[in-house]
Design an enzyme around this catalytic site. Structure first.
Site, PDB file in Angstrom:
ATOM      1  N   ALA A 132       0.953 -10.507   1.417  1.00 12.78           N
ATOM      2  CA  ALA A 132       1.265 -10.042   0.060  1.00 12.78           C
ATOM      3  C   ALA A 132       2.404 -10.942  -0.435  1.00 12.78           C
ATOM      4  O   ALA A 132       3.566 -10.638  -0.246  1.00 12.78           O
ATOM      5  CB  ALA A 132       1.665  -8.577   0.090  1.00 12.78           C
ATOM      6  N   ALA A 133       2.037 -12.048  -1.037  1.00 12.03           N
ATOM      7  CA  ALA A 133       2.969 -13.178  -1.099  1.00 12.03           C
ATOM      8  C   ALA A 133       3.766 -13.358  -2.394  1.00 12.03           C
ATOM      9  O   ALA A 133       4.857 -13.937  -2.358  1.00 12.03           O
ATOM     10  CB  ALA A 133       2.212 -14.471  -0.804  1.00 12.03           C
TER      11      ALA A 133
ATOM     12  N   CYS B 175      10.609  -2.912   0.704  1.00  9.63           N
ATOM     13  CA  CYS B 175      11.915  -2.669   0.100  1.00  9.63           C
ATOM     14  C   CYS B 175      12.002  -1.190  -0.277  1.00  9.63           C
ATOM     15  O   CYS B 175      12.574  -0.818  -1.294  1.00  9.63           O
ATOM     16  CB  CYS B 175      12.190  -3.604  -1.075  1.00  9.63           C
ATOM     17  SG  CYS B 175      10.901  -3.625  -2.304  1.00  9.63           S
TER      18      CYS B 175
ATOM     19  N   SER C 269       9.042 -15.728  -2.448  1.00  7.78           N
ATOM     20  CA  SER C 269      10.331 -16.011  -1.804  1.00  7.78           C
ATOM     21  C   SER C 269      10.133 -16.173  -0.298  1.00  7.78           C
ATOM     22  O   SER C 269      10.657 -17.114   0.310  1.00  7.78           O
ATOM     23  CB  SER C 269      11.349 -14.918  -2.117  1.00  7.78           C
ATOM     24  OG  SER C 269      10.917 -13.681  -1.614  1.00  7.78           O
TER      25      SER C 269
HETATM   26  C1  SAM Z   1       6.824  -6.623  -2.089  1.00  9.65           C
HETATM   27  S1  SAM Z   1       5.797  -7.576  -3.055  1.00  9.65           S
HETATM   28  C2  SAM Z   1       5.742  -9.112  -2.201  1.00  9.65           C
HETATM   29  C3  SAM Z   1       6.964  -9.970  -2.371  1.00  9.65           C
HETATM   30  C4  SAM Z   1       6.786 -11.315  -1.722  1.00  9.65           C
HETATM   31  N1  SAM Z   1       6.433 -11.196  -0.333  1.00  9.65           N
HETATM   32  C5  SAM Z   1       8.048 -12.165  -1.832  1.00  9.65           C
HETATM   33  O1  SAM Z   1       8.819 -12.198  -0.909  1.00  9.65           O
HETATM   34  O2  SAM Z   1       8.223 -12.833  -2.858  1.00  9.65           O
HETATM   35  C6  SAM Z   1       4.229  -6.937  -2.683  1.00  9.65           C
HETATM   36  C7  SAM Z   1       3.063  -7.701  -3.298  1.00  9.65           C
HETATM   37  O3  SAM Z   1       1.846  -7.127  -2.831  1.00  9.65           O
HETATM   38  C8  SAM Z   1       0.880  -7.254  -3.834  1.00  9.65           C
HETATM   39  N2  SAM Z   1      -0.209  -6.304  -3.487  1.00  9.65           N
HETATM   40  C9  SAM Z   1      -0.422  -5.065  -3.940  1.00  9.65           C
HETATM   41  N3  SAM Z   1      -1.509  -4.534  -3.349  1.00  9.65           N
HETATM   42  C10 SAM Z   1      -1.976  -5.461  -2.485  1.00  9.65           C
HETATM   43  C11 SAM Z   1      -3.074  -5.521  -1.599  1.00  9.65           C
HETATM   44  N4  SAM Z   1      -3.903  -4.483  -1.455  1.00  9.65           N
HETATM   45  N5  SAM Z   1      -3.270  -6.656  -0.896  1.00  9.65           N
HETATM   46  C12 SAM Z   1      -2.434  -7.691  -1.027  1.00  9.65           C
HETATM   47  N6  SAM Z   1      -1.370  -7.704  -1.849  1.00  9.65           N
HETATM   48  C13 SAM Z   1      -1.152  -6.605  -2.568  1.00  9.65           C
HETATM   49  C14 SAM Z   1       1.650  -6.947  -5.097  1.00  9.65           C
HETATM   50  O4  SAM Z   1       0.985  -7.478  -6.218  1.00  9.65           O
HETATM   51  C15 SAM Z   1       2.982  -7.645  -4.811  1.00  9.65           C
HETATM   52  O5  SAM Z   1       2.959  -8.945  -5.314  1.00  9.65           O
END
Ligand code: SAM
Length: 473
Positions: free
Chosen positions: A124-125, A246, A129
């Site tokens: 989940a990128a 988080c 960051s």
């Molecule tokens: C906490 S954020 C990730 C932050 C990122 N890792 C960073 O450090 O910049 C979680 C991410 O998961 C994505 N997301 C939501 N549901 C998901 C799914 N089922 N599979 C993959 N990604 C998903 C969201 O869109 C969001 O961008």
């Protein structure tokens, strides 16, 4: 003090129910109401920490080391005229503005990595960051699959990857529940930085808790459990998995980690993070997870758990329909022609671990470690585009400048005014010089792009998505 931070009563009573004995609610609430200290991570794909510290000193930026990330610093900088994100150093990819506690998950993933990982998955990128932090920890070697489900967030993820000079990434755009079935036991290391309620982020976003309820937390936890199962299937035996959020509630954290153990039993080993950095024990749970409250290290709230996979799992079966793969590998002759021209025109040598592929007239560089996954999975973007081939030769692309050139290449050095013009997408006329053909441009010794001489003008080759139009340095 943020007096407008919204902390619902139901949330506060919930926190009270799981706050460790050594912490108290007054400190929790007052930490939530304090603005966050700003922090950055030096991008070692572009600059060493020492060189960055020298540059920072010249700009009178005060840096304080973050104990859990060698490249991370709290920063005190005068942003009244130029926000950090608009500085030339940021635009050149020398650093990433990243919250201190968000540097913990990649640090945990690489903590006991005595060899280098060949294949890593960031499930989940976006916005990237941790992807860019992981790529730096891999030294741009091996392959890093960066997946993001939300289509609207893929663009910013790509822009950050590009700005930071990352070349070992293959991007995909799926619900990450697919990985366990599609790429079983493929990865040496996986980060699941899961979608979550964001309970730890109120210091950055006072409205983060506007829609909070215990039931929504439980709902998110179901997704998190599905995702962590998928991650575990995708992990090789002997591999490492880091799960982070988080959020603060155990529903989204400890319970998800225990769900993994309940589902896969002895195949799952909890790895203690109590020695990750001095004072890590202040946040370590009985299981060895890190449960970081905003007052613990004066940061955002975070949760990090690490696991080893010690036995194989049976992945779900999937029917794969991939369609035609639109790339073909370059022949030996074509490969050596590219190598020769790249050397002659820009003095660039290709990295060791790469292969070249063609799609119509575009030439792409893929990390070699990606090859076992080609034909197994559909990526939305792989590696970097290095050239467009035309009748008379090659038109080299911007990512040759950002991901292949280092500060030793020959480049036209721009002054501050010209560098500003460059980032705004305009052509520049460096004083007193002219040339022919394609040319790197640099600012303060760092390559920032690739242009083309037209008499005494360098035609701007910055991709549209990286052009900035206001309030630059
Ligand atoms: C906490 S954020 C990730 C932050 C990122 N890792 C960073 O450090 O910049 C979680 C991410 O998961 C994505 N997301 C939501 N549901 C998901 C799914 N089922 N599979 C993959 N990604 C998903 C969201 O869109 C969001 O961008």
């Amino acid at each position: 003090m943020h007096s407008n931070v919204y902390l619902p009563t139901e949330f506060l009573s919930h926190v009270e129910s799981f706050l460790p004995d050594e912490l108290n609610m007054e400190d929790f609430i007052s930490a939530c109401q304090r603005p966050l200290r700003k922090s950055i991570r030096v991008n070692t794909l572009k600059v060493t920490v020492e060189d960055f510290q020298r540059q920072a000193a010249q700009k009178q930026w005060q840096l304080t080391p973050i104990p859990w990330c060698e490249e991370g610093f709290w920063i005190d900088a005068d942003e009244s005229r130029v926000p950090l994100g608009n500085t030339a150093e940021h635009m050149a990819g020398l650093f990433y503005i990243q919250e201190a506690s968000s540097m913990l998950p990649p640090s945990a993933l690489f903590d006991d990595c005595d060899t280098s990982y060949e294949a890593v998955l960031d499930m989940a990128a976006a916005p990237g960051s941790k992807t860019t932090q992981i790529a730096a920890l891999m030294g741009n070697n091996g392959v890093l699959v960066a997946n993001e489900y939300a289509a609207s967030r893929v663009k910013v993820l790509h822009a950050n990857i590009e700005r930071c000079g990352v070349r070992n990434v293959a991007m995909s755009n799926y619900d990450a529940r697919v990985f366990g079935g599609w790429l079983p036991e493929q990865f040496d290391a996986i980060l699941l930085d899961a979608p979550c309620s964001g309970e730890g982020t109120v210091r950055k976003d006072p409205d983060a808790m506007k829609n909070w309820s215990l039931s929504s937390t439980q709902e998110i936890a179901q997704t998190q459990k599905d995702l962590i199962e998928s991650a575990f299937h995708a992990l090789k035996v002997g591999g490492s998995l880091v799960y982070s959020t988080c959020a603060l509630s155990p529903e989204e954290n400890q319970n998800v980690a225990h769900h993994l153990k309940e589902t896969f039993g002895d195949a799952v080993e909890f790895v203690s993070l109590s020695n990750l950095f001095p004072q890590a024990d202040k946040a370590t749970t009985a299981e060895g997870f890190l449960h970081v409250f905003p007052q613990t290290y004066d940061s955002e709230g975070f949760f990090i758990a690490k696991f080893h996979k010690v036995a194989s799992s049976t992945p779900p079966t999937v029917k794969k329909r991939l369609g035609k793969f639109p790339f073909s590998p370059l022949s030996r002759k074509e490969f050596s022609d590219v190598v020769t021209h790249l050397k002659q025109s820009l003095a660039i040598t290709l990295p060791d671990e790469c292969t070249l592929w063609k799609r119509d007239s575009d030439i792409w560089l893929f990390p070699t470690a990606l090859e076992p996954m080609l034909g197994q999975f559909r990526f939305s973007r792989m590696g970097i585009k290095i050239a467009e081939q035309h009748k008379k030769g090659y038109r080299w692309q911007h990512q040759v400048a950002t991901a292949l050139a280092d500060s030793n290449v020959s480049a036209v050095s721009l002054n501050t005014d010209d560098a500003r013009e460059w980032f705004m997408g305009r052509d520049v006329r460096p004083e007193g010089i002219s040339g022919k053909g394609e040319v790197f441009v640099s600012y303060k010794g760092f390559v920032i792009g690739l242009g083309k001489w037209v008499g005494n003008r360098v035609k701007n080759g910055l991709p549209r998505e990286l052009v900035r139009d206001k309030n630059l340095f």
